[in-house]
Design an enzyme around this catalytic site. Structure first.
Site, mmCIF file in Angstrom:
data_model
loop_
_atom_site.group_PDB
_atom_site.id
_atom_site.type_symbol
_atom_site.label_atom_id
_atom_site.label_comp_id
_atom_site.label_asym_id
_atom_site.label_seq_id
_atom_site.Cartn_x
_atom_site.Cartn_y
_atom_site.Cartn_z
ATOM 1 N N LYS A 64 4.661 -15.322 3.301
ATOM 2 C CA LYS A 64 4.736 -16.149 2.087
ATOM 3 C C LYS A 64 6.232 -16.271 1.799
ATOM 4 C CE LYS A 64 2.592 -18.151 -1.447
ATOM 5 N NZ LYS A 64 1.882 -19.430 -1.293
ATOM 6 N N TYR A 88 0.819 -1.216 0.000
ATOM 7 C CA TYR A 88 0.000 0.000 0.000
ATOM 8 C C TYR A 88 0.856 1.271 0.000
ATOM 9 C CZ TYR A 88 -3.571 -3.314 1.401
ATOM 10 O OH TYR A 88 -4.415 -4.382 1.449
ATOM 11 N N ASP A 109 -10.723 -9.712 7.625
ATOM 12 C CA ASP A 109 -12.138 -9.777 7.210
ATOM 13 C C ASP A 109 -12.644 -11.214 7.296
ATOM 14 O OD1 ASP A 109 -12.485 -7.127 6.788
ATOM 15 O OD2 ASP A 109 -12.932 -7.265 4.648
ATOM 16 N N ASP A 137 -1.629 -18.651 2.358
ATOM 17 C CA ASP A 137 -2.666 -19.461 1.708
ATOM 18 C C ASP A 137 -3.164 -20.549 2.659
ATOM 19 O OD1 ASP A 137 -0.037 -20.288 1.439
ATOM 20 O OD2 ASP A 137 -0.314 -21.262 -0.495
ATOM 21 N N ASP A 153 -5.218 -7.496 5.689
ATOM 22 C CA ASP A 153 -6.417 -6.858 5.157
ATOM 23 C C ASP A 153 -7.447 -7.939 4.821
ATOM 24 O OD1 ASP A 153 -8.176 -5.142 3.981
ATOM 25 O OD2 ASP A 153 -6.826 -4.411 2.421
#
Ligand code: NAD
Length: 364
Positions: free
Chosen positions: A193, A142, A254, A226, A250
């Site tokens: 990752k 970001y 959620d 993942d 992010d």
């Protein structure tokens, strides 16, 4: 007697309706606990833009900086969508985060037992979940440079964002996660990752070092993002504190939040170096139900409990609010967003009053 200055930023849509109930709950704590609050309200978001031409007026920012903590409702709405990005209500949130140096976002995903059927997952999978997602908030793709859309040597358009983390950025958010874990089950799962992204290989290395040097009493495990996305729906009870970089957090926050069912129930906190933090429900301004008196105030009331725990060091008062919310739900009271057949439907104000009544019943 401990006295605290709280900046109240109601904002837009249902923001003022839900904030009103949270402030009343905090006021009630003053009569029974050894606490006192000085509340000062200021405009933010679209409401502030209408009044001053700026979604984050300098007086609001000054108030937030002077306060011990900031409690915010929500910002935004269709009325302000045509505005330029630089003055959109949502810019106020970015401005507050940057100016207050808030780099860690906390989102608890806790299931209140009476709401177990509001989740889309089976009771046996989600019963008893209590996860705290600690998401880094100021780095990653970001903010990394270079960024933007340009053309490559063949004249084809290319989009670029850069995943970048420095050691100090990783260290400071890791400290937040380990300290929080010490107040909970002492387990941190760090998400990365590292098998394909070098920046997250550094993330893994730094988090491991911080743990081994300073938090040997907290168990640390690492998980690829993942796999984590899958494990959250397969066996969410395995998690205590989930520590994530900004982009992965992010998405995962959620996902974790929705395990519990309703957006109207979920609080959040954003923390920086000092004790000051920004506390807000995760939902937006819900323009579709604004002004109807039916919004669920519990996410904001629970945000005020987070504020008591993480900025004001008043864990007992926080616990009292959370326990009262649990009792009200157990007695079958529901706002319309969490209503199911056979329950008692209540308004925003009634829900706030019920929590206060229940707090009055609890022994301090
Ligand atoms: P939203 O969260 O406002 O609403 C999504 C749905 O959930 C709506 O149907 C709404 O009625 C319902 N809902 C949300 N909170 C509720 C509550 N407390 N009680 C009962 N029902 C509730 O998301 P949206 O509709 O995508 O966004 C509306 C506006 O809010 C937009 O302008 C958006 O930019 C803004 N927004 C602000 C924040 C924030 O202030 N932090 C966060 C998200 C969205």
């Amino acid at each position: 007697m401990s006295s605290y200055k709280i900046a109240i930023l109601p904002g837009d849509g249902i923001g003022p309706e839900v904030i009103r109930e949270a402030v009343k709950v905090l006021h009630d704590l003053e009569s029974t606990d050894t606490l006192s609050f000085e509340f000062e309200e200021a405009p933010v978001g679209g409401y502030a833009y209408d009044k001053t031409g700026n979604p984050l007026p300098s007086a609001t920012l000054t108030l937030a900086k002077k306060a011990d903590a900031v409690l915010l409702g929500a910002v935004g709405g269709p009325k302000w969508e045509p505005l330029d990005y630089s003055v959109r209500p949502e810019r106020a949130l970015l401005g507050l985060r940057a100016e207050l140096g808030l780099f860690a976002n906390l989102r608890p995903a806790t299931l209140f037992p009476p709401l177990v059927d509001a989740s889309t997952l089976k009771r046996g999978v989600i019963e008893g979940i209590d996860i705290m997602v600690v998401r880094e908030l100021t780095g990653d793709v970001y903010f990394g440079k270079p960024r933007g859309v340009s053309k490559n040597e063949k004249g084809e358009e290319i989009g670029i964002n850069t995943l970048v983390y420095s050691t100090s950025e990783i260290e400071r958010v890791a400290h937040v996660a380990f300290k929080i874990a010490r107040e909970r089950k002492r387990q941190v799962t760090s998400v990365d990752k590292a098998n394909v992204l070098e920046a997250t290989e550094l993330w893994r290395k730094v988090v491991s070092r911080v743990q081994s040097e300073q938090y040997p009493d907290v168990a640390l495990s690492h998980m690829y993002v993942d796999n984590c996305a899958m494990q959250l729906v397969r066996n969410p009870r395995q998690f205590d504190v989930l520590l994530t970089p900004n982009l992965f957090g992010d998405i995962l926050s959620d996902e974790a939040a929705m395990l519990t069912g309703s957006i109207g129930m979920l609080p959040s906190a954003s923390l920086g170096e000092g004790s000051c933090g920004l506390y807000e429900p995760i939902h937006g301004s819900a323009p579709d139900i604004a002004g109807k008196g039916i919004a669920n105030p519990l996410a904001t009331i629970l945000s005020s409990a987070l504020m008591l725990r993480y900025s004001l060091n008043q864990p007992q008062a926080a616990h009292r609010i959370e326990t009262a919310v649990g009792h009200v739900l157990k007695k079958g009271y529901r706002t319309s967003d969490i209503y199911t057949e056979g329950m008692k439907k209540v308004s925003t104000k009634e829900m706030g009053d019920l929590v206060r009544e229940e707090m009055g019943e609890l022994t301090v």
